[in-house]
Design a protein around this motif. Structure first.
Motif: not given
Length: 351
Positions: A15-19, A119-126, A297-301, A308-316
């Motif tokens: 989801d491009l509106n997420g992190i 394949l690595i999937t970035a988070p989506i909004n269900k 990653p183990d988190h969502g959007t 806000k440039n606050q997201a942690d990329s560790s899980s990805f």
């Protein structure tokens, strides 16, 4: 894949509106990542260039229109679309959900065609992904349809692995969903995954009870006595080291989980609450049981911090490293399990 070729890591942008785009770009901002793999992001180079500037990321993007143009040593962005996209960080938007699905479908097709290796999937909004063309609760159900095998949500770190009997199932439906057949299928998937994906020669697996205190001998529900216990006994008789059911409330707090290679939780929150408490930011969601390797990653959007440039990329980043390791382990396991002893023609005996 030839030994000298780097592993191609396909990435669906989510989801491009997420992190999602933020953690993807931050992961590959470290140029050392390109020593391990060749990333291929399925999105639009125009939109990712805009996001790169927004997050003040300096790495260069290599825009391509087909997989034959993928280059090692570059952050490849395969253009799944070229039209402008309006991004509103933190907002749920079905149009943005549509682009997430375009990315996922293109990446999945490339995976099926062996144009990418994992394949690595970035988070989506269900909610925003739902449409007449896509009626799946999430990534796992879609990939289960598209790829060979039986999918299982397997949350993993180096020291903790939790698989689920049921994942996105309403609490009121859990007891009726769990059957002996389902338990055997999921336990066997975890057992096989531990062997081929993680190199565990003799896996030891714990199963958590369905009811509080595993039913207290039938006082608090009969499912543990009538379904779990006899099925676990049957699996044990086949030679697998599977134990339980264990009362879930004390299993993690008492550190009992450390004695096992994997834990099977009966339902989503029973497994994911302790997993995320113990490993949040370092955990990876791995879809075990499929013919291809997929992690996320183990988190969502995280709409609340999007843009806000606050997201942690560790899980990805962990999702990338885990997928690379699993891919290599699978190849090694396939080599080991091949029969190397071909019949040789007998040499004539000397007289």
């Amino acid at each position: 894949m030839k030994k000298e070729e780097k592993i191609r890591v396909g990435i669906s942008i989510g989801d491009l509106n997420g992190i999602g785009s933020e953690v993807v770009l931050k992961t590959f901002e470290d140029s050392r990542m390109l020593d391990f793999c060749t990333p291929v992001i399925f999105a639009s180079v125009k939109i990712l260039s805009f996001l790169k500037k927004h997050y003040k990321i300096k790495s260069n993007l290599h825009g391509i229109d087909k997989t034959s143009q993928i280059l090692d040593g570059k952050i490849n962005v395969l253009n799944v679309w070229k039209e402008p996209v309006d991004i509103n960080f933190g907002k749920e938007d079905s149009k943005i959900g549509g682009y997430a699905i375009k990315s996922l479908k293109a990446a999945t097709q490339a995976l099926k065609n062996d144009e990418i290796n994992i394949l690595i999937t970035a988070p989506i909004n269900k909610r925003s992904i739902q449409s007449d063309e896509f009626a799946f609760p999430g990534h796992t159900d879609y990939l289960d349809q598209e790829l060979e095998g039986n999918s299982l949500m397997f949350m993993i770190t180096d020291n903790l692995k939790v698989g689920l009997l049921t994942d996105h199932v309403a609490v009121k439906d859990i007891a009726n969903t769990i059957t002996p057949e389902l338990i055997e299928e999921k336990v066997n998937t975890i057992y096989n995954s531990l062997k081929q994906d993680f190199g565990v020669s003799k896996p030891k697996i714990a199963v958590l009870g369905i009811n509080p205190h595993s039913g207290d001998n039938g006082v608090i529900g009969k499912e543990d006595e009538e379904i779990l216990k006899p099925t676990i006994k049957k699996i044990n008789e086949s030679g697998k080291l599977v134990y339980g059911p264990y009362a879930a409330d004390s299993f993690f707090g008492s550190n009992t989980y450390k004695a096992f290679d994997a834990i099977v939780a009966s339902y989503h929150d029973q497994g994911l609450i302790p997993f995320k408490t113990l490993s949040f930011g370092k955990g990876v969601n791995y879809t075990a049981g499929l013919a291809k390797v997929r992690t996320s990653p183990d988190h969502g959007t995280a709409f609340e911090i999007a843009g806000k440039n606050q997201a942690d990329s560790s899980s990805f980043k962990e999702a990338v490293f885990s997928a690379l390791k699993i891919f290599k382990n699978r190849n090694q396991y396939a080599e080991i399990t091949k029969n190397p002893l071909k019949k040789q023609p007998r040499k004539p005996q000397k007289k």
